[in-house]
Enzyme design. Structure first.
Site, PDB file in Angstrom:
ATOM      1  N   LYS A 140       0.861  -1.172   0.000  1.00 42.47           N
ATOM      2  CA  LYS A 140       0.000   0.000   0.000  1.00 42.47           C
ATOM      3  C   LYS A 140       0.900   1.225   0.000  1.00 42.47           C
ATOM      4  O   LYS A 140       1.611   1.491   0.966  1.00 42.47           O
ATOM      5  CB  LYS A 140      -0.882  -0.033   1.251  1.00 42.47           C
TER       6      LYS A 140
ATOM      7  N   LYS B  65      -2.782  -2.163   7.700  1.00 43.95           N
ATOM      8  CA  LYS B  65      -1.861  -1.037   7.874  1.00 43.95           C
ATOM      9  C   LYS B  65      -0.883  -1.303   9.009  1.00 43.95           C
ATOM     10  O   LYS B  65      -1.275  -1.798  10.061  1.00 43.95           O
ATOM     11  CB  LYS B  65      -2.642   0.255   8.147  1.00 43.95           C
TER      12      LYS B  65
ATOM     13  N   CYS C 159      20.966  35.571  20.513  1.00 43.79           N
ATOM     14  CA  CYS C 159      21.357  34.572  19.523  1.00 43.79           C
ATOM     15  C   CYS C 159      22.460  33.681  20.079  1.00 43.79           C
ATOM     16  O   CYS C 159      23.464  34.182  20.587  1.00 43.79           O
ATOM     17  CB  CYS C 159      21.841  35.270  18.256  1.00 43.79           C
TER      18      CYS C 159
HETATM   19 ZN   LIG Z   1      23.094  35.620  15.486  1.00 41.24          ZN
END
Ligand SMILES: [Zn+2]
Length: 728
Positions: free
Chosen positions: A117, A320, A423
């Protein structure tokens, strides 16, 4: 001349054979580059010989003009759903019901066909007298969307059937039902591309295949290599000799239609269960996603006597496989910074074997999805902490993702995942994007480092820019970029810096393992990249929402960077322009012909803002100053549309159907286009005129249904004579 005609015939036959060898027999007879070379030769030869036009030529696979929209059509035979189960025991119970229904307790032979399938999309494909006529999606089972334009560019679907070996070419309609799917390798390639363009990723190959099939532009569809396996019989006007499904599959292959090579026919339910078990072990090494095994009564007469319930046939069942889920330990979360500054949490886990591969990393999507929860049930999905026992699954059996956590097993020292406020790479400011109005207000969508000089972003951007699908700079891969940055003395921060590397040849030579040959090869690769043109530059810049497909579309509409800059926000989504505005920008007046820039209401303002931002303008100016060519290679001047001839055909969308005595179809199309018409392949509400010759079929019927003007051949000849075209 004669030899060119011969050559065209030879190449058409050869390439058709090569397609069949690849898709049906699974044993290629030529390499991909050879195929591409022969195809290019055929394209060139056919352009010289329009009189040899053949709609089934392999060159028709590359895609024509986009269609205007989808037409819904009814299935001649409904496409029914199949009962499915996750339980082996229920497959055995189904088999007992089958035997009972056939009135046998073992004295009758009931062969069963087992087929993998495929996790794709069901499609009905019809050939008429051996020529591909129509393809329709399953839709709601009773009616679906006409996607013939897409089927025509799927190489696995033959445009013309072979001679069928012993049984001959089927006359009339020959409809098969099958599955369209995206190979896993293609899925990964497309998602990698989307990730780089900062577009949302497809969750699994099925979504990606569905998204592809519903594209209006055949070129885009052709560029994604969809596969197809036939697995069922629809309306067949001329019955063949086959008595059951297994023989029908064999006939399909003889006709050139691929079927799944892992199908089998067995004589007992034990063998069918055996096939299910065996396939579960093998399926993870295939290049397409499967989620089960379909078991059916093979013989057509037995199928007919079993019949169906109100919603599905009694003679077929799908088993399934349950999605594999493993638990492992979340050790750490990395905060990855992409080239547009997007920060993504990525889980590092104790390695675990999942669906055939060892998994150590998984996506946590975005920070908004990791949080305390109001209810315990929700907490098992969202309240994920470092040190927890987490559950991993593969989405569409490809991308590992963390789907939950065992709260009861939480260690005392489990640590919350803290979204970064600076960051992680440059300590720059981070901005949180708020959710859209309709989304859960407590869910952030993404977090970005706002420092454009962020070294992580700079590095990612340079790698992307030099990549094969963008500027294709030979020799400038990830490793080389890292080496040059690590050297410290060579400026490499902007795209233009790449093209200034030539003046740092001495310093490049001082880098470890960078000999003269390597450095000169790199510099030659950089020089060569200057001529890639506007679309490569645009896709290389990593502008949000602009992947290589969008970049190519823009380059098709605008001749150069200067022209692109003249366009206002609305001109970037040219579909919204009036005819006058389009003409002043040198674009086709007909909105459907302008649809292909593909920028939407949301993306056009963002792209426009970037192009006109200080950073954007400086980046392009820098590139121009170091000799990078910013003119388009793909620009299609709208000359025909910009200077519409004053004829009865001007501005009309015309569909040709049936055969005409006086004109061949292809030369006539070109003639009408030169008279200002747009010639389209299918009838829709946007069609203004249908020219119907002898034995016109469904298009004529559709035109009459929609009340569209229809001309016969004498009426056409009369109109042509008013344009100064004498009839022959
Ligand atoms: Zn950065």
């Amino acid at each position: 001349m004669a030899s060119e005609v011969e050559r065209i015939r030879h190449l058409r036959a050869l390439l058709t054979r090569a397609n069949k060898a690849y898709y049906v027999d699974q044993s290629p007879i030529m390499s991909d580059p050879q195929f591409d070379r022969d195809l290019a030769e055929l394209v060139a030869l056919e352009a010289k010989h329009p009189e040899l036009d053949d709609p089934a030529s392999p060159t028709r696979r590359v895609g024509g003009e986009p269609i205007a929209g989808f037409i819904t059509v009814a299935h001649a035979l409904p496409m029914l759903s199949i009962d499915n189960t996750y339980d082996e025991h229920q497959v055995r119970e189904w088999h007992l019901r089958v035997l009972k229904g056939l009135g046998t307790d073992g004295d009758l032979e009931v062969p069963l066909a087992c087929e993998p399938k495929i996790d794709g999309l069901a499609l009905s494909v019809t050939w008429k007298d051996g020529v591909l006529e129509r393809a329709v999606t399953r839709g709601d089972g009773a009616k679906g969307d006409d996607v013939t334009h897409a089927a025509r560019v799927i190489k696995a679907i033959p445009l013309r059937l072979g001679d069928g070996g012993g049984s001959g070419l089927p006359k009339g309609r020959f409809e098969v039902r099958g599955e369209v799917f995206l190979p896993l390798s293609e899925f990964e390639r497309i998602n990698a591309e989307r990730e780089q363009a900062d577009d949302d990723l497809f969750m699994n190959p099925r979504n990606a295949a569905a998204g592809t099939l519903k594209q209006l532009d055949p070129k885009l569809i052709a560029s994604r290599k969809l596969g197809f396996f036939a697995h069922g019989r629809g309306v067949v006007d001329e019955e063949g000799p086959e008595r059951g499904h297994w023989d029908f599959l064999a006939r399909c292959r003889e006709l050139g239609i691929p079927t799944n090579p892992l199908a089998s026919r067995v004589s007992s339910i034990d063998d069918a269960i055996g096939a299910i078990t065996t396939f579960d072990k093998a399926r993870h090494s295939l290049d397409y996603a499967t989620d089960g095994m379909v078991v059916r009564v093979d013989r057509f007469d037995q199928q007919a006597s079993l019949g169906m319930t109100s919603k599905s046939p009694r003679w077929i069942i799908a088993y399934k496989y349950p999605a594999e889920r493993k638990t492992t330990r979340l050790l750490e979360v990395h905060h990855q910074v992409g080239k547009t500054g997007k920060i993504t949490p990525r889980a590092v886990m104790t390695p675990v074997l999942l669906a055939g591969t060892t998994v150590q990393h998984a996506t946590l999507h975005n920070y908004g999805r990791i949080r305390d929860a109001a209810t315990e049930q929700e907490a098992t999905r969202t309240d994920i902490r470092i040190g927890d026992e987490v559950w991993v699954e593969k989405a569409g059996e490809i991308i590992p993702q963390v789907v939950g956590v065992t709260l009861a097993a939480r260690p005392r020292d489990a640590k919350a995942i803290r979204p970064p406020h600076r960051c992680p790479e440059c300590d720059g400011p981070v901005e949180v994007e708020p959710p859209e109005a309709w989304e859960d207000p407590s869910l952030e969508t993404s977090r970005r480092c706002m420092n454009p000089e962020c070294p992580a972003q700079v590095r990612e951007r340079l790698i992307w820019f030099a990549g094969r699908k963008q500027m294709d700079i030979e020799g400038l891969g990830e490793k080389t970029i890292d080496q040059i940055i690590a050297h410290g003395g060579i400026p490499l921060r902007t795209f233009a810096d790449i093209f200034r590397l030539r003046s740092h040849r001495e310093q490049l030579l001082s880098i470890d393992r960078m000999g003269e040959r390597k450095v000169d090869k790199l510099l030659a690769g950089i020089d060569a990249a200057k001529a890639r043109g506007l679309s490569a530059v645009l896709s290389g810049m990593g502008i949000r929402h602009v992947g290589d497909t969008t970049a190519r579309m823009l380059a098709r509409c605008f001749a150069s960077y200067e022209d692109l800059m003249k366009a206002d926000e609305r001109a970037l989504r040219p579909k919204s322009l009036t005819k006058e505005e389009a003409r002043s920008l040198g674009m086709p007046e007909e909105p459907s012909q302008r649809a292909e820039t593909g920028l939407g209401k949301e993306t056009a303002p963002a792209v426009h803002a970037y192009l006109h931002s200080v950073v954007g303008k400086r980046t392009f100016a820098d590139l121009a100053s170091v000799g990078v060519d910013l003119s388009s290679r793909e620009h299609r001047p709208a000359s025909a549309a910009a200077h519409v001839p004053n004829t009865v055909f001007a501005g009309k969308t015309v569909v040709l159907t049936g055969s005409l005595v006086s004109h061949e179809r292809e030369p006539l199309s070109r003639l009408l286009e030169s008279l200002g018409a747009k010639v389209s392949g299918s009838v829709s509400a946007k069609t203004s005129l249908v020219i119907a010759g002898e034995s016109a079929g469904s298009k004529l019927a559709k035109a009459l249904e929609l009340g569209i003007e229809v001309w016969d051949e004498p009426r056409l000849l009369e109109a042509l004579s008013t344009c100064g075209i004498p009839s022959r």
